[in-house]
Motif scaffolding. Structure first.
Motif, PDB file in Angstrom:
ATOM      1  N   VAL A   9      66.756  11.836   7.550  1.00 12.67           N
ATOM      2  CA  VAL A   9      66.893  12.900   8.550  1.00 12.67           C
ATOM      3  C   VAL A   9      66.901  12.234   9.916  1.00 12.67           C
ATOM      4  O   VAL A   9      65.960  11.530  10.285  1.00 12.67           O
ATOM      5  CB  VAL A   9      65.748  13.919   8.440  1.00 12.67           C
ATOM      6  CG1 VAL A   9      65.891  14.997   9.511  1.00 12.67           C
ATOM      7  CG2 VAL A   9      65.744  14.552   7.051  1.00 12.67           C
ATOM      8  N   SER A  41      69.889  17.256  10.834  1.00 11.42           N
ATOM      9  CA  SER A  41      68.983  18.295  11.325  1.00 11.42           C
ATOM     10  C   SER A  41      67.763  18.364  10.425  1.00 11.42           C
ATOM     11  O   SER A  41      67.869  18.231   9.192  1.00 11.42           O
ATOM     12  CB  SER A  41      69.686  19.657  11.338  1.00 11.42           C
ATOM     13  OG  SER A  41      68.752  20.710  11.526  1.00 11.42           O
ATOM     14  N   ASN A  42      66.596  18.602  11.027  1.00 13.88           N
ATOM     15  CA  ASN A  42      65.389  18.740  10.224  1.00 13.88           C
ATOM     16  C   ASN A  42      65.290  20.098   9.543  1.00 13.88           C
ATOM     17  O   ASN A  42      64.334  20.347   8.795  1.00 13.88           O
ATOM     18  CB  ASN A  42      64.141  18.470  11.065  1.00 13.88           C
ATOM     19  CG  ASN A  42      63.986  19.429  12.233  1.00 13.88           C
ATOM     20  OD1 ASN A  42      64.320  20.602  12.138  1.00 13.88           O
ATOM     21  ND2 ASN A  42      63.462  18.927  13.352  1.00 13.88           N
ATOM     22  N   TYR A  45      64.348  20.491   5.825  1.00 15.03           N
ATOM     23  CA  TYR A  45      62.991  20.508   5.295  1.00 15.03           C
ATOM     24  C   TYR A  45      62.594  21.885   4.760  1.00 15.03           C
ATOM     25  O   TYR A  45      61.652  21.992   3.976  1.00 15.03           O
ATOM     26  CB  TYR A  45      61.989  20.094   6.380  1.00 15.03           C
ATOM     27  CG  TYR A  45      62.082  18.670   6.864  1.00 15.03           C
ATOM     28  CD1 TYR A  45      62.571  17.648   6.058  1.00 15.03           C
ATOM     29  CD2 TYR A  45      61.657  18.339   8.150  1.00 15.03           C
ATOM     30  CE1 TYR A  45      62.646  16.340   6.508  1.00 15.03           C
ATOM     31  CE2 TYR A  45      61.707  17.021   8.608  1.00 15.03           C
ATOM     32  CZ  TYR A  45      62.211  16.029   7.787  1.00 15.03           C
ATOM     33  OH  TYR A  45      62.257  14.737   8.242  1.00 15.03           O
ATOM     34  N   GLN A  59      62.661   9.478   8.365  1.00 12.34           N
ATOM     35  CA  GLN A  59      62.957  10.305   9.533  1.00 12.34           C
ATOM     36  C   GLN A  59      63.155   9.452  10.782  1.00 12.34           C
ATOM     37  O   GLN A  59      62.364   8.560  11.081  1.00 12.34           O
ATOM     38  CB  GLN A  59      61.821  11.294   9.783  1.00 12.34           C
ATOM     39  CG  GLN A  59      62.075  12.186  10.998  1.00 12.34           C
ATOM     40  CD  GLN A  59      60.949  13.146  11.254  1.00 12.34           C
ATOM     41  OE1 GLN A  59      60.911  14.228  10.705  1.00 12.34           O
ATOM     42  NE2 GLN A  59      60.020  12.753  12.115  1.00 12.34           N
ATOM     43  N   VAL A  61      63.973  11.004  14.275  1.00 14.92           N
ATOM     44  CA  VAL A  61      64.226  12.152  15.147  1.00 14.92           C
ATOM     45  C   VAL A  61      63.240  12.084  16.311  1.00 14.92           C
ATOM     46  O   VAL A  61      62.042  12.295  16.123  1.00 14.92           O
ATOM     47  CB  VAL A  61      64.064  13.489  14.400  1.00 14.92           C
ATOM     48  CG1 VAL A  61      64.368  14.651  15.340  1.00 14.92           C
ATOM     49  CG2 VAL A  61      64.947  13.550  13.163  1.00 14.92           C
ATOM     50  N   ILE A  66      60.833  21.423  15.875  1.00 16.79           N
ATOM     51  CA  ILE A  66      60.899  21.747  14.460  1.00 16.79           C
ATOM     52  C   ILE A  66      60.426  23.181  14.274  1.00 16.79           C
ATOM     53  O   ILE A  66      59.455  23.627  14.914  1.00 16.79           O
ATOM     54  CB  ILE A  66      60.049  20.755  13.632  1.00 16.79           C
ATOM     55  CG1 ILE A  66      60.298  20.943  12.142  1.00 16.79           C
ATOM     56  CG2 ILE A  66      58.569  20.847  13.989  1.00 16.79           C
ATOM     57  CD1 ILE A  66      59.724  19.805  11.294  1.00 16.79           C
ATOM     58  N   ALA A  70      60.557  24.728   8.647  1.00 23.14           N
ATOM     59  CA  ALA A  70      60.852  23.324   8.345  1.00 23.14           C
ATOM     60  C   ALA A  70      59.575  22.497   8.289  1.00 23.14           C
ATOM     61  O   ALA A  70      59.410  21.639   7.410  1.00 23.14           O
ATOM     62  CB  ALA A  70      61.815  22.758   9.376  1.00 23.14           C
ATOM     63  N   LEU A  74      58.111  20.326   5.178  1.00 21.32           N
ATOM     64  CA  LEU A  74      57.804  18.905   5.252  1.00 21.32           C
ATOM     65  C   LEU A  74      56.380  18.626   4.803  1.00 21.32           C
ATOM     66  O   LEU A  74      56.131  17.733   3.978  1.00 21.32           O
ATOM     67  CB  LEU A  74      58.019  18.414   6.683  1.00 21.32           C
ATOM     68  CG  LEU A  74      57.632  16.966   6.967  1.00 21.32           C
ATOM     69  CD1 LEU A  74      58.452  15.996   6.125  1.00 21.32           C
ATOM     70  CD2 LEU A  74      57.785  16.660   8.457  1.00 21.32           C
ATOM     71  N   SER A  94      58.258  12.662  17.566  1.00 21.62           N
ATOM     72  CA  SER A  94      59.301  13.565  17.085  1.00 21.62           C
ATOM     73  C   SER A  94      59.160  14.979  17.627  1.00 21.62           C
ATOM     74  O   SER A  94      60.090  15.520  18.217  1.00 21.62           O
ATOM     75  CB  SER A  94      59.288  13.606  15.553  1.00 21.62           C
ATOM     76  OG  SER A  94      59.550  12.333  15.008  1.00 21.62           O
ATOM     77  N   TYR A 101      52.313  18.847  13.010  1.00 24.31           N
ATOM     78  CA  TYR A 101      53.065  17.629  12.728  1.00 24.31           C
ATOM     79  C   TYR A 101      52.255  16.399  13.127  1.00 24.31           C
ATOM     80  O   TYR A 101      52.193  15.409  12.383  1.00 24.31           O
ATOM     81  CB  TYR A 101      54.398  17.620  13.471  1.00 24.31           C
ATOM     82  CG  TYR A 101      55.157  16.327  13.262  1.00 24.31           C
ATOM     83  CD1 TYR A 101      55.866  16.090  12.085  1.00 24.31           C
ATOM     84  CD2 TYR A 101      55.126  15.323  14.234  1.00 24.31           C
ATOM     85  CE1 TYR A 101      56.527  14.891  11.881  1.00 24.31           C
ATOM     86  CE2 TYR A 101      55.797  14.119  14.030  1.00 24.31           C
ATOM     87  CZ  TYR A 101      56.493  13.906  12.861  1.00 24.31           C
ATOM     88  OH  TYR A 101      57.137  12.704  12.655  1.00 24.31           O
TER      89      TYR A 101
END
Length: 235
Positions: A9, A41-42, A45, A59, A61, A66, A70, A74, A94, A101
């Motif tokens: 990704v 694109s994420n 996910y 990844q 990004v 996000i 998504a 993930l 990211s 995240y």
């Protein structure tokens, strides 16, 4: 060899060359038995069926966003056993606005200290410094860094905010300089792994540009890190 599935990704800030950078590692993944799918694109996910079939996510990004769907996809995939690997801002910078995240990854880019003001010309090279990546005792015994030693780079030196759930394999120290406001050396993780549910996460902070990724030490660490995250033996 049983075919495994890797999902690459990429996207976000173009300054980290996400396409060229990831293309460096796709042949290695294929040589090690992965069928590779590439997404720009994420949003992918959020596809639960695809994520359930994925053994490794790579990844790249940087400075992006996000969606909740998504991110849930993930985190669920990693918790269920999917490996997650990346380098530099493509994983450690990211989604700055997502605390969930940041918790998953275990570290967030804060800054990369620059040269002396008199040496700055106004370009990205203002942030390129000579620095050392120092292996920890844990790192020297770990399969990702086995046989390697401390090494130097001339590139961005990441200052990372992190927590102690990480297993830190290598560090880098930001020295005290009279033109910076901190008063003692600051040591940041440079390479770490992280266990999350049944999943494994691997992060390396070097990797600003393809030339850094081609460095023999950096490339070896990332290649081994991807295999470790996916529990794959080298071909």
């Amino acid at each position: 060899m049983t075919m495994r599935h890797a999902l690459v990704v990429r996207g976000g800030w173009e300054g980290h060359s996400p396409v060229e950078a990831t293309e460096l590692f796709i042949p290695f993944l294929r040589e090690n038995g992965f069928e590779v799918r590439v997404e720009e694109s994420n949003a992918v996910y959020a596809d639960p069926d695809l994520m359930a079939r994925t053994d490794l996510i790579v990844q790249s990004v940087t400075m992006s966003e996000i969606s909740g769907e998504a991110l849930t996809g993930l985190r669920t995939a990693v918790e269920n056993g999917t490996g997650l690997a990346g380098w530099h801002g493509g994983i450690a910078d990211s989604y700055r606005n997502s605390s969930d995240y940041l918790q998953l990854i275990g570290g967030q880019f804060a800054t990369h200290p620059a040269k002396h003001p008199d040496e700055r010309a106004g370009g990205e090279a203002d942030n390129f410094l000579d620095y050392t990546v120092e292996l920890t005792e844990l790192g020297r015994a770990h399969e990702i860094l086995a046989g390697l030693d401390d090494f130097t780079l001339h590139t961005e030196q990441y200052w990372v905010l992190a927590d102690d759930l990480n297993d830190v394999l290598a560090t880098t120290t930001h020295p005290v300089q009279p033109y910076h406001p901190w008063h003692r050396p600051i040591t940041s993780p440079a390479v770490w792994t992280r266990e999350w549910g049944r999943g494994r996460i691997f992060v390396a902070t070097p990797g600003h540009s393809p030339d850094v990724l081609r460095d023999a030490n950096v490339r070896t660490i990332i290649e081994r890190g991807m295999l470790w995250a996916s529990r794959t033996e080298s071909a």
